[in-house]
Design an enzyme around this catalytic site. Structure first.
Site, PDB file in Angstrom:
ATOM      1  N   LYS A  14      82.855 -44.215  10.070  1.00 45.37           N
ATOM      2  CA  LYS A  14      81.983 -43.103   9.682  1.00 45.37           C
ATOM      3  C   LYS A  14      80.967 -42.794  10.790  1.00 45.37           C
ATOM      4  CE  LYS A  14      80.582 -45.194   5.841  1.00 45.37           C
ATOM      5  NZ  LYS A  14      81.398 -46.434   5.897  1.00 45.37           N
ATOM      6  N   ARG A 128      82.389 -56.432  15.597  1.00 47.10           N
ATOM      7  CA  ARG A 128      81.094 -55.801  15.800  1.00 47.10           C
ATOM      8  C   ARG A 128      79.957 -56.790  15.537  1.00 47.10           C
ATOM      9  NH1 ARG A 128      79.369 -50.810  12.226  1.00 47.10           N
ATOM     10  NH2 ARG A 128      79.196 -52.505  10.729  1.00 47.10           N
ATOM     11  N   ARG A 134      74.598 -57.205  13.543  1.00 49.91           N
ATOM     12  CA  ARG A 134      74.225 -56.617  12.240  1.00 49.91           C
ATOM     13  C   ARG A 134      74.371 -57.699  11.185  1.00 49.91           C
ATOM     14  NH1 ARG A 134      76.447 -50.814  10.105  1.00 49.91           N
ATOM     15  NH2 ARG A 134      76.637 -51.882   8.121  1.00 49.91           N
ATOM     16  N   ARG A 145      80.893 -56.294   0.488  1.00 49.91           N
ATOM     17  CA  ARG A 145      80.765 -54.847   0.736  1.00 49.91           C
ATOM     18  C   ARG A 145      82.058 -54.119   0.362  1.00 49.91           C
ATOM     19  NH1 ARG A 145      79.246 -55.300   6.811  1.00 49.91           N
ATOM     20  NH2 ARG A 145      79.418 -53.011   6.896  1.00 49.91           N
TER      21      ARG A 145
HETATM   22  P1  AP5 Z   1      81.669 -47.615  12.431  1.00 52.40           P
HETATM   23  O1  AP5 Z   1      81.825 -46.260  13.014  1.00 52.40           O
HETATM   24  O2  AP5 Z   1      80.409 -48.330  12.594  1.00 52.40           O
HETATM   25  O3  AP5 Z   1      82.110 -47.608  10.882  1.00 52.40           O
HETATM   26  P2  AP5 Z   1      81.276 -47.265   9.609  1.00 52.40           P
HETATM   27  O4  AP5 Z   1      82.224 -46.674   8.629  1.00 52.40           O
HETATM   28  O5  AP5 Z   1      80.065 -46.479   9.987  1.00 52.40           O
HETATM   29  O6  AP5 Z   1      80.921 -48.740   9.156  1.00 52.40           O
HETATM   30  P3  AP5 Z   1      79.572 -49.338   8.564  1.00 52.40           P
HETATM   31  O7  AP5 Z   1      79.683 -50.813   8.680  1.00 52.40           O
HETATM   32  O8  AP5 Z   1      78.386 -48.679   9.148  1.00 52.40           O
HETATM   33  O9  AP5 Z   1      79.746 -48.906   7.073  1.00 52.40           O
HETATM   34  P4  AP5 Z   1      78.980 -49.373   5.826  1.00 52.40           P
HETATM   35  O10 AP5 Z   1      79.339 -48.296   4.890  1.00 52.40           O
HETATM   36  O11 AP5 Z   1      79.289 -50.753   5.402  1.00 52.40           O
HETATM   37  O12 AP5 Z   1      77.465 -49.473   6.322  1.00 52.40           O
HETATM   38  P5  AP5 Z   1      76.177 -48.568   6.119  1.00 52.40           P
HETATM   39  O13 AP5 Z   1      75.359 -48.725   7.307  1.00 52.40           O
HETATM   40  O14 AP5 Z   1      76.544 -47.220   5.659  1.00 52.40           O
HETATM   41  O15 AP5 Z   1      82.879 -48.495  13.011  1.00 52.40           O
HETATM   42  C1  AP5 Z   1      82.952 -49.880  12.735  1.00 52.40           C
HETATM   43  C2  AP5 Z   1      83.408 -50.624  13.983  1.00 52.40           C
HETATM   44  O16 AP5 Z   1      84.748 -50.233  14.266  1.00 52.40           O
HETATM   45  C3  AP5 Z   1      82.594 -50.293  15.230  1.00 52.40           C
HETATM   46  O17 AP5 Z   1      82.440 -51.448  16.007  1.00 52.40           O
HETATM   47  C4  AP5 Z   1      83.436 -49.247  15.947  1.00 52.40           C
HETATM   48  O18 AP5 Z   1      83.258 -49.272  17.329  1.00 52.40           O
HETATM   49  C5  AP5 Z   1      84.845 -49.663  15.560  1.00 52.40           C
HETATM   50  N1  AP5 Z   1      85.779 -48.543  15.467  1.00 52.40           N
HETATM   51  C6  AP5 Z   1      85.535 -47.296  14.957  1.00 52.40           C
HETATM   52  N2  AP5 Z   1      86.647 -46.527  15.032  1.00 52.40           N
HETATM   53  C7  AP5 Z   1      87.627 -47.299  15.576  1.00 52.40           C
HETATM   54  C8  AP5 Z   1      88.987 -47.079  15.901  1.00 52.40           C
HETATM   55  N3  AP5 Z   1      89.583 -45.905  15.668  1.00 52.40           N
HETATM   56  N4  AP5 Z   1      89.693 -48.113  16.422  1.00 52.40           N
HETATM   57  C9  AP5 Z   1      89.103 -49.319  16.664  1.00 52.40           C
HETATM   58  N5  AP5 Z   1      87.806 -49.594  16.384  1.00 52.40           N
HETATM   59  C10 AP5 Z   1      87.080 -48.598  15.847  1.00 52.40           C
HETATM   60  O19 AP5 Z   1      75.468 -49.331   4.876  1.00 52.40           O
HETATM   61  C11 AP5 Z   1      74.973 -50.632   5.012  1.00 52.40           C
HETATM   62  C12 AP5 Z   1      74.302 -51.076   3.727  1.00 52.40           C
HETATM   63  O20 AP5 Z   1      73.172 -50.235   3.465  1.00 52.40           O
HETATM   64  C13 AP5 Z   1      75.137 -50.989   2.450  1.00 52.40           C
HETATM   65  O21 AP5 Z   1      75.928 -52.144   2.280  1.00 52.40           O
HETATM   66  C14 AP5 Z   1      74.053 -50.847   1.390  1.00 52.40           C
HETATM   67  O22 AP5 Z   1      73.454 -52.092   1.126  1.00 52.40           O
HETATM   68  C15 AP5 Z   1      73.020 -49.979   2.085  1.00 52.40           C
HETATM   69  N6  AP5 Z   1      73.227 -48.541   1.836  1.00 52.40           N
HETATM   70  C16 AP5 Z   1      73.531 -47.595   2.772  1.00 52.40           C
HETATM   71  N7  AP5 Z   1      73.677 -46.386   2.215  1.00 52.40           N
HETATM   72  C17 AP5 Z   1      73.471 -46.565   0.883  1.00 52.40           C
HETATM   73  C18 AP5 Z   1      73.518 -45.672  -0.217  1.00 52.40           C
HETATM   74  N8  AP5 Z   1      73.814 -44.369  -0.089  1.00 52.40           N
HETATM   75  N9  AP5 Z   1      73.261 -46.197  -1.454  1.00 52.40           N
HETATM   76  C19 AP5 Z   1      72.979 -47.499  -1.631  1.00 52.40           C
HETATM   77  N10 AP5 Z   1      72.924 -48.386  -0.613  1.00 52.40           N
HETATM   78  C20 AP5 Z   1      73.174 -47.931   0.636  1.00 52.40           C
HETATM   79 MG    MG Z   2      77.958 -46.799   9.800  1.00 52.76          MG
END
Ligand code: AP5
Ligand code: MG
Length: 176
Positions: A14, A128, A134, A145
Protein backbone atom coordinates in the site's frame (compact mmCIF):
# COMPACT_ATOMS: atom_id res chain seq x y z
CA UNK A 1 -11.09 14.97 -7.42
CA UNK A 2 -9.35 11.65 -7.46
CA UNK A 3 -10.02 9.86 -4.18
CA UNK A 4 -8.41 6.43 -3.97
CA UNK A 5 -8.60 3.82 -1.23
CA UNK A 6 -5.51 1.62 -1.46
CA UNK A 7 -6.31 -1.63 0.24
CA UNK A 8 -4.62 -4.91 1.10
CA UNK A 9 -3.10 -7.03 3.82
CA UNK A 10 -0.06 -5.90 5.84
CA UNK A 11 2.93 -5.88 3.46
CA UNK A 12 0.83 -5.91 0.28
CA UNK A 13 2.51 -2.71 -0.96
CA UNK A 14 0.00 0.00 0.00
CA UNK A 15 2.71 2.47 1.03
CA UNK A 16 4.99 1.57 -1.86
CA UNK A 17 2.32 2.01 -4.53
CA UNK A 18 0.91 5.15 -2.83
CA UNK A 19 4.26 6.90 -3.33
CA UNK A 20 4.09 6.18 -7.07
CA UNK A 21 0.48 7.26 -7.39
CA UNK A 22 1.18 10.51 -5.51
CA UNK A 23 4.17 11.22 -7.78
CA UNK A 24 2.07 10.62 -10.89
CA UNK A 25 -1.21 12.31 -9.97
CA UNK A 26 -0.12 14.96 -7.45
CA UNK A 27 -2.74 14.00 -4.88
CA UNK A 28 -2.35 13.99 -1.08
CA UNK A 29 -1.47 10.83 0.84
CA UNK A 30 -2.87 9.79 4.20
CA UNK A 31 -1.24 6.74 5.76
CA UNK A 32 -2.91 6.26 9.12
CA UNK A 33 -0.07 3.92 10.16
CA UNK A 34 2.48 6.67 9.41
CA UNK A 35 0.37 9.23 11.33
CA UNK A 36 0.30 6.95 14.38
CA UNK A 37 4.02 6.13 14.17
CA UNK A 38 4.69 9.89 14.02
CA UNK A 39 2.71 10.35 17.24
CA UNK A 40 4.65 7.51 18.90
CA UNK A 41 7.94 9.10 17.85
CA UNK A 42 6.76 12.46 19.23
CA UNK A 43 5.90 10.83 22.57
CA UNK A 44 2.38 12.30 22.59
CA UNK A 45 -0.56 10.95 24.61
CA UNK A 46 -2.10 9.67 21.38
CA UNK A 47 1.22 8.01 20.53
CA UNK A 48 1.33 6.22 23.88
CA UNK A 49 -2.18 4.91 23.38
CA UNK A 50 -1.53 3.93 19.74
CA UNK A 51 1.63 2.04 20.71
CA UNK A 52 -0.27 -0.24 23.04
CA UNK A 53 -2.46 -1.37 20.11
CA UNK A 54 0.15 -1.41 17.34
CA UNK A 55 2.62 -3.52 19.33
CA UNK A 56 -0.14 -6.11 19.74
CA UNK A 57 -1.09 -6.01 16.07
CA UNK A 58 -4.57 -4.75 17.03
CA UNK A 59 -6.60 -1.90 15.57
CA UNK A 60 -6.93 1.49 17.25
CA UNK A 61 -10.64 2.04 18.18
CA UNK A 62 -12.79 3.33 15.31
CA UNK A 63 -14.02 6.48 17.02
CA UNK A 64 -10.49 7.75 17.65
CA UNK A 65 -9.23 6.73 14.21
CA UNK A 66 -12.13 8.51 12.47
CA UNK A 67 -11.38 11.75 14.38
CA UNK A 68 -7.70 11.58 13.38
CA UNK A 69 -8.61 10.96 9.75
CA UNK A 70 -11.03 13.91 9.68
CA UNK A 71 -8.43 16.29 11.08
CA UNK A 72 -5.79 15.22 8.52
CA UNK A 73 -8.33 15.58 5.71
CA UNK A 74 -9.19 19.10 6.90
CA UNK A 75 -5.53 20.07 6.81
CA UNK A 76 -5.36 19.62 3.02
CA UNK A 77 -5.94 22.83 1.10
CA UNK A 78 -6.58 23.01 -2.69
CA UNK A 79 -6.26 19.25 -2.86
CA UNK A 80 -6.58 17.38 -6.18
CA UNK A 81 -7.63 14.32 -4.26
CA UNK A 82 -6.40 11.90 -1.65
CA UNK A 83 -5.02 8.39 -1.50
CA UNK A 84 -6.21 6.70 1.69
CA UNK A 85 -3.62 4.12 2.79
CA UNK A 86 -4.53 1.95 5.77
CA UNK A 87 -7.96 3.58 6.18
CA UNK A 88 -10.68 2.38 6.24
CA UNK A 89 -9.96 -0.88 8.06
CA UNK A 90 -13.44 -1.65 9.38
CA UNK A 91 -16.99 -1.20 8.12
CA UNK A 92 -17.70 1.71 10.55
CA UNK A 93 -14.55 3.46 9.23
CA UNK A 94 -15.70 2.93 5.62
CA UNK A 95 -19.12 4.35 6.44
CA UNK A 96 -17.56 7.34 8.22
CA UNK A 97 -15.28 8.03 5.25
CA UNK A 98 -18.20 7.91 2.85
CA UNK A 99 -20.10 10.41 5.01
CA UNK A 100 -17.08 12.72 5.40
CA UNK A 101 -16.55 12.85 1.65
CA UNK A 102 -20.25 13.32 0.94
CA UNK A 103 -20.27 16.35 3.25
CA UNK A 104 -17.52 17.76 1.03
CA UNK A 105 -19.45 16.86 -2.20
CA UNK A 106 -16.97 14.12 -2.97
CA UNK A 107 -16.81 10.36 -3.16
CA UNK A 108 -14.37 7.48 -3.56
CA UNK A 109 -13.28 7.14 -7.19
CA UNK A 110 -11.82 3.67 -6.84
CA UNK A 111 -10.76 1.09 -4.27
CA UNK A 112 -7.61 -0.79 -5.29
CA UNK A 113 -7.27 -4.19 -3.63
CA UNK A 114 -3.66 -5.43 -3.74
CA UNK A 115 -3.69 -9.22 -3.63
CA UNK A 116 -0.50 -10.90 -2.41
CA UNK A 117 -0.08 -14.52 -1.20
CA UNK A 118 0.39 -14.87 2.57
CA UNK A 119 3.88 -16.44 2.31
CA UNK A 120 5.10 -13.47 0.29
CA UNK A 121 3.61 -11.01 2.85
CA UNK A 122 5.48 -12.74 5.66
CA UNK A 123 8.77 -12.74 3.69
CA UNK A 124 8.45 -9.03 2.85
CA UNK A 125 7.61 -7.92 6.39
CA UNK A 126 10.29 -9.98 8.11
CA UNK A 127 12.82 -8.59 5.65
CA UNK A 128 11.60 -5.03 6.29
CA UNK A 129 11.69 -5.61 10.05
CA UNK A 130 15.42 -6.34 9.83
CA UNK A 131 16.10 -3.08 7.99
CA UNK A 132 13.54 -0.56 9.25
CA UNK A 133 13.12 -1.72 12.81
CA UNK A 134 9.32 -1.25 12.69
CA UNK A 135 8.22 -2.64 16.04
CA UNK A 136 5.33 -4.66 14.57
CA UNK A 137 7.45 -6.37 11.88
CA UNK A 138 8.25 -9.54 13.85
CA UNK A 139 6.79 -12.97 13.11
CA UNK A 140 4.47 -13.09 16.12
CA UNK A 141 2.96 -9.63 15.56
CA UNK A 142 2.74 -10.11 11.78
CA UNK A 143 0.60 -13.24 12.38
CA UNK A 144 -1.73 -11.20 14.63
CA UNK A 145 -1.94 -8.40 12.04
CA UNK A 146 -2.86 -10.92 9.34
CA UNK A 147 -5.58 -12.41 11.54
CA UNK A 148 -7.00 -8.96 12.26
CA UNK A 149 -6.89 -8.22 8.54
CA UNK A 150 -8.88 -11.37 7.68
CA UNK A 151 -11.49 -10.95 10.40
CA UNK A 152 -12.01 -7.16 10.62
CA UNK A 153 -10.71 -5.62 7.40
CA UNK A 154 -11.35 -8.11 4.57
CA UNK A 155 -15.18 -7.60 4.81
CA UNK A 156 -14.55 -4.21 3.18
CA UNK A 157 -14.08 -6.03 -0.14
CA UNK A 158 -17.82 -6.70 -0.24
CA UNK A 159 -18.57 -3.16 0.98
CA UNK A 160 -16.72 -1.63 -1.99
CA UNK A 161 -18.07 -4.21 -4.44
CA UNK A 162 -21.54 -3.03 -3.44
CA UNK A 163 -20.42 0.59 -3.85
CA UNK A 164 -19.25 -0.31 -7.39
CA UNK A 165 -15.73 1.01 -6.88
CA UNK A 166 -13.85 -2.25 -6.23
CA UNK A 167 -10.81 -3.02 -8.39
CA UNK A 168 -8.62 -6.10 -8.00
CA UNK A 169 -4.88 -5.60 -8.48
CA UNK A 170 -2.24 -8.33 -8.59
CA UNK A 171 0.23 -7.19 -5.93
CA UNK A 172 3.15 -9.41 -6.88
CA UNK A 173 5.94 -9.04 -9.41
CA UNK A 174 8.12 -5.99 -9.72
CA UNK A 175 7.04 -2.80 -7.97
CA UNK A 176 6.65 -1.10 -11.38
P1 AP5 B 1 4.62 -1.63 2.00
O1 AP5 B 1 4.46 -0.80 0.78
O2 AP5 B 1 5.19 -1.04 3.20
O3 AP5 B 1 3.25 -2.39 2.34
P2 AP5 B 1 2.02 -1.91 3.18
O4 AP5 B 1 0.82 -2.56 2.59
O5 AP5 B 1 2.04 -0.42 3.29
O6 AP5 B 1 2.37 -2.62 4.55
P3 AP5 B 1 2.23 -2.11 6.04
O7 AP5 B 1 3.05 -3.02 6.88
O8 AP5 B 1 2.49 -0.65 6.14
O9 AP5 B 1 0.71 -2.40 6.26
P4 AP5 B 1 -0.10 -2.44 7.57
O10 AP5 B 1 -1.46 -2.34 7.02
O11 AP5 B 1 0.19 -3.59 8.44
O12 AP5 B 1 0.47 -1.20 8.40
P5 AP5 B 1 -0.07 0.26 8.73
O13 AP5 B 1 1.09 1.12 8.87
O14 AP5 B 1 -1.15 0.63 7.81
O15 AP5 B 1 5.49 -2.90 1.55
C1 AP5 B 1 5.92 -3.84 2.51
C2 AP5 B 1 7.35 -4.28 2.19
O16 AP5 B 1 7.32 -5.00 0.96
C3 AP5 B 1 8.32 -3.12 1.99
O17 AP5 B 1 9.57 -3.46 2.52
C4 AP5 B 1 8.38 -2.95 0.48
O18 AP5 B 1 9.60 -2.45 0.04
C5 AP5 B 1 8.16 -4.38 0.00
N1 AP5 B 1 7.48 -4.46 -1.29
C6 AP5 B 1 6.44 -3.69 -1.73
N2 AP5 B 1 6.06 -4.07 -2.97
C7 AP5 B 1 6.85 -5.12 -3.33
C8 AP5 B 1 6.95 -5.94 -4.48
N3 AP5 B 1 6.13 -5.77 -5.52
N4 AP5 B 1 7.87 -6.94 -4.47
C9 AP5 B 1 8.70 -7.12 -3.41
N5 AP5 B 1 8.67 -6.37 -2.29
C10 AP5 B 1 7.76 -5.38 -2.24
O19 AP5 B 1 -0.74 0.01 10.19
C11 AP5 B 1 0.05 -0.34 11.29
C12 AP5 B 1 -0.81 -0.44 12.54
O20 AP5 B 1 -1.38 0.84 12.83
C13 AP5 B 1 -2.01 -1.38 12.47
O21 AP5 B 1 -1.64 -2.71 12.77
C14 AP5 B 1 -2.94 -0.77 13.51
O22 AP5 B 1 -2.52 -1.11 14.80
C15 AP5 B 1 -2.70 0.72 13.32
N6 AP5 B 1 -3.63 1.33 12.36
C16 AP5 B 1 -3.30 1.91 11.17
N7 AP5 B 1 -4.39 2.35 10.52
C17 AP5 B 1 -5.45 2.03 11.32
C18 AP5 B 1 -6.84 2.21 11.16
N8 AP5 B 1 -7.39 2.78 10.07
N9 AP5 B 1 -7.65 1.76 12.17
C19 AP5 B 1 -7.14 1.17 13.27
N10 AP5 B 1 -5.82 0.97 13.46
C20 AP5 B 1 -4.97 1.40 12.49
MG1 MG C 1 2.15 0.95 4.93
Amino acid sequence: MLNIVIFGAPGSGKGTQSERIVAKYGINHISTGDVLRGEIKGGTELGKLAKSYIDEGQLIPDELMIKILASVLDSFKDSKGVIFDGFPRTIPQAEALKKMLKERDQDITVMLDLEVPEEELMTRLILRGKESGRADDNEETIKKRLLVYHTQTAPLVDFYKTEGTYQYIKGIGTID
